[in-house]
Design a protein around this motif. Structure first.
Motif, short mmCIF file in Angstrom:
data_model
loop_
_atom_site.label_atom_id
_atom_site.label_comp_id
_atom_site.label_asym_id
_atom_site.label_seq_id
_atom_site.Cartn_x
_atom_site.Cartn_y
_atom_site.Cartn_z
N LEU A 120 0.82 -1.22 0.00
CA LEU A 120 0.00 0.00 0.00
C LEU A 120 0.85 1.26 0.00
CD1 LEU A 120 -2.58 -1.01 2.76
CD2 LEU A 120 -2.96 -0.98 0.28
N ASN A 121 0.25 2.35 -0.44
CA ASN A 121 0.85 3.67 -0.32
C ASN A 121 0.71 4.15 1.15
OD1 ASN A 121 2.21 5.27 -2.18
ND2 ASN A 121 0.54 6.77 -2.29
N PRO A 122 1.38 5.21 1.53
CA PRO A 122 1.23 5.68 2.91
C PRO A 122 -0.22 5.90 3.35
CG PRO A 122 3.08 6.77 1.89
CD PRO A 122 2.41 5.96 0.80
N THR A 177 3.86 2.37 2.16
CA THR A 177 5.00 3.19 1.78
C THR A 177 5.00 3.53 0.29
OG1 THR A 177 7.42 3.34 1.76
CG2 THR A 177 6.49 1.15 1.43
N CYS A 178 5.59 4.69 -0.03
CA CYS A 178 5.77 5.08 -1.42
C CYS A 178 7.12 4.60 -1.95
CB CYS A 178 5.64 6.59 -1.56
SG CYS A 178 6.64 7.48 -0.36
N THR A 179 7.90 3.92 -1.11
CA THR A 179 9.17 3.32 -1.56
C THR A 179 9.12 1.80 -1.37
OG1 THR A 179 10.18 3.70 0.60
CG2 THR A 179 10.54 5.39 -1.09
N SER A 227 0.62 2.34 -8.30
CA SER A 227 -0.13 3.60 -8.47
C SER A 227 0.53 4.84 -7.90
CB SER A 227 -1.56 3.47 -7.94
OG SER A 227 -1.67 2.70 -6.83
N GLU A 228 1.39 4.74 -6.94
CA GLU A 228 2.04 5.96 -6.43
C GLU A 228 2.94 6.55 -7.52
OE1 GLU A 228 2.50 8.31 -4.32
OE2 GLU A 228 4.50 8.82 -5.03
N SER A 229 2.72 7.83 -7.83
CA SER A 229 3.37 8.41 -9.02
C SER A 229 4.90 8.39 -8.93
CB SER A 229 2.88 9.83 -9.25
OG SER A 229 3.26 10.67 -8.18
N LEU A 287 11.23 15.49 6.67
CA LEU A 287 12.11 14.79 5.74
C LEU A 287 11.48 13.43 5.45
CD1 LEU A 287 15.64 15.54 7.28
CD2 LEU A 287 14.73 16.43 5.12
N GLY A 288 11.54 13.01 4.18
CA GLY A 288 11.00 11.68 3.88
C GLY A 288 9.91 11.70 2.83
N CYS A 289 10.06 12.53 1.80
CA CYS A 289 9.14 12.53 0.66
C CYS A 289 9.99 12.45 -0.60
CB CYS A 289 8.26 13.77 0.65
SG CYS A 289 7.26 13.92 -0.86
N PRO A 290 10.08 11.28 -1.25
CA PRO A 290 9.54 9.97 -0.84
C PRO A 290 10.20 9.47 0.45
CG PRO A 290 10.10 9.98 -3.18
CD PRO A 290 10.64 11.24 -2.60
N HIS A 291 9.62 8.42 1.02
CA HIS A 291 10.08 7.87 2.28
C HIS A 291 11.61 7.71 2.34
CE1 HIS A 291 6.08 5.95 3.87
NE2 HIS A 291 6.17 7.25 4.08
N LEU A 292 12.16 8.05 3.50
CA LEU A 292 13.62 8.00 3.65
C LEU A 292 14.16 6.57 3.56
CD1 LEU A 292 14.68 10.47 6.49
CD2 LEU A 292 14.47 10.87 4.05
N THR A 331 3.26 6.79 7.00
CA THR A 331 2.46 7.95 6.58
C THR A 331 3.37 9.00 5.97
OG1 THR A 331 0.79 9.55 7.32
CG2 THR A 331 2.60 9.10 8.85
N CYS A 332 2.83 10.17 5.67
CA CYS A 332 3.69 11.27 5.20
C CYS A 332 3.01 12.61 5.46
CB CYS A 332 4.05 11.11 3.73
SG CYS A 332 2.80 11.64 2.57
N CYS A 333 3.76 13.68 5.24
CA CYS A 333 3.26 15.01 5.58
C CYS A 333 2.18 15.48 4.61
CB CYS A 333 4.41 16.00 5.60
SG CYS A 333 5.15 16.24 3.98
N ALA A 379 10.90 18.62 -3.37
CA ALA A 379 10.13 19.51 -4.26
C ALA A 379 8.67 19.06 -4.30
CB ALA A 379 10.73 19.46 -5.67
N LYS A 380 8.44 17.76 -4.31
CA LYS A 380 7.07 17.25 -4.34
C LYS A 380 6.32 17.66 -3.08
CE LYS A 380 4.18 13.12 -4.42
NZ LYS A 380 3.99 11.70 -4.76
N ALA A 381 6.96 17.52 -1.93
CA ALA A 381 6.29 17.86 -0.67
C ALA A 381 5.91 19.34 -0.65
CB ALA A 381 7.18 17.53 0.51
FE1 F3S Z 1 5.51 9.57 -0.63
FE2 F3S Z 1 3.83 11.15 0.54
FE3 F3S Z 1 5.83 12.13 -0.83
S1 F3S Z 1 3.33 9.33 -0.59
S2 F3S Z 1 6.25 10.63 -2.42
S3 F3S Z 1 5.97 10.91 1.05
S4 F3S Z 1 3.75 12.88 -0.85
#
Ligand code: F3S
Length: 397
Positions: free
Chosen positions: A78-80, A118-120, A137-139, A292-297, A350-352, A369-371
């Motif tokens: 799954l995604n976050p 997680t997205c990683t 599905s996570e871009s 910190l952690g987008c995508p997950h660290l 999860t994520c921010c 940049a995504k966050a």
């Molecule tokens: Fe992951 Fe959330 Fe960024 S899903 S890529 S930490 S927006």
């Protein structure tokens, strides 16, 4: 679409209501994109997990699929989610939200989905190999899987990814076809790029240029790129350009198998600086949230963070978002103890962006940049886009 006897059987309903619904979704998608058949997938990653995004309507769909006997046929993660599944109270997540998030996770669990949020996924065991067909599905993960791993996936929506999980199939179109993976535009990088910050800015420069065109970029001139830099680039390219695939000369596996397009654009240090600066609209003095952690660290980034925070105290709310399995590694290696002694908080699972924290902070500092894009659009924060080490410095000042 031509369906095999097994696929027709799924579509007929004889394998249960959920499988039938899943096959209907895939056939409808295949017809829209003129696919002639379905192909097997070996791995699925489903987005649309946070109750903050799903709401009751999304949860009703998941419950219907679980009640209808849906059961995954391939490894599925799954995604976050909208919260750290274990540590949600410390992050200020309301109890009623936590209960609704648990209902979502229970529905996925009843279908046999691995509750790895997680997205990683590629860092924690869901790691497809070159040429493997998957449905993610996570871009950012889609862009990383196609480009860096050489796997083949379209950017699936939550329902179509789940449909692939329940059938083990996906319609064959888009990035599953070799001819759709060819680059159309070369970006010649004429600057030294280094770190997640620079690679995030590079993703924004290229992304803004290809946005709306669906062109696959071919990137040349980058001398070296780490896993962490490539995941940052993937997230940024997907966010600002909708890209699901890039090739990078000397770095990604398909780059040497394609011809660099003659159509070229140069990327200079000044291009990178302009785009990086455009991601900051908050005053440094007003930073009250550090993430910190987008995508997950990765564990390498967590180790680096532990070294930076050792013996220090953070003065702002500081979230470290990562996969649960990576957090477990960090616990065992002693990094968690160092980081938590400094007052920073782990937010695993999860994520921010997907946590329900809209409006809770004024200015968020991050190296992603995504966050920045989503914190401003979804969570109404101002942002301060900074290199990793500078983000940490802001937290302890
Ligand atoms: Fe992951 Fe959330 Fe960024 S899903 S890529 S930490 S927006």
């Amino acid at each position: 679409m031509h369906l095999t006897p097994e696929e027709n059987d799924m579509l007929s309903g004889s394998q249960g209501r959920a499988t039938q619904k899943a096959m209907q979704i895939l056939v409808a998608l295949g017809e829209i994109y003129a696919a002639t058949r379905c192909i097997p997938v070996s791995s699925v990653q489903v987005a649309g997990v946070s109750y903050d995004n799903l709401g009751e309507a999304g949860l009703a769909f998941l419950s219907e699929m679980a009640d209808g006997g849906g059961r995954v046929r391939v490894p599925t993660t799954l995604n976050p989610a909208g919260m750290d599944i274990e540590n949600w109270r410390a992050l200020g997540i309301p109890p009623d939200f936590a209960e609704n998030q648990r209902r979502v996770l229970r529905a996925f669990s009843r279908m046999g989905v691995t509750i790895t949020c997680t997205c990683t996924p590629y860092l924690v065991g869901n790691l497809p190999s070159f040429g493997e067909h998957i449905a993610w599905s996570e871009s950012s993960a889609v862009c990383y899987a196609n480009s860096v791993l050489g796997a083949r996936t379209n950017r699936e929506g939550g329902p179509s990814a789940l449909a692939s999980a329940l059938t083990g199939r996906t319609p064959e179109y888009g990035f599953h076809l070799p001819q759709m993976r060819l680059p159309e535009l070369t970006f010649e990088v004429q600057a030294h790029v280094s770190g997640t910050y620079d690679f995030g800015a590079l993703g924004k420069v290229i992304g803004e240029h290809i946005q709306g065109t669906k062109a696959v970029p071919y990137i040349s001139g980058v001398q070296a790129a780490s896993l962490e830099e490539l995941k940052s680039l993937s997230a940024s390219l997907a966010t600002f350009g909708g890209a699901a695939l890039f090739h990078m000369a000397g770095i990604t596996p398909e780059a040497g198998m394609v011809t660099p397009p003659d159509k070229r654009r140069h990327v200079t240090r000044s291009d990178l600086d302009v785009e990086a600066q455009s991601l900051t609209d908050g005053d440094e003095g007003e930073i009250d949230f550090v993430s910190l952690g987008c995508p997950h660290l990765s564990i390498t980034e967590i180790e680096h963070l532990a070294r930076l925070l050792e013996g220090k105290l953070v003065k702002k709310e500081f979230w470290i978002t990562t996969a649960r399995a990576t957090k477990n590694d960090s616990d065992q290696l002693g990094y968690t103890a160092i980081i938590e002694a400094a007052g920073a908080k782990f937010a695993a699972d999860t994520c921010c962006v997907v946590a329900p924290i809209q409006g809770r902070f004024t200015v968020m500092a991050t190296d992603s940049a995504k966050a920045c894009y989503y914190a401003s659009g979804k969570n109404r924060f101002k942002t301060s886009f900074l290199p990793f080490e500078e983000v940490v410095r802001q937290a302890i000042e």
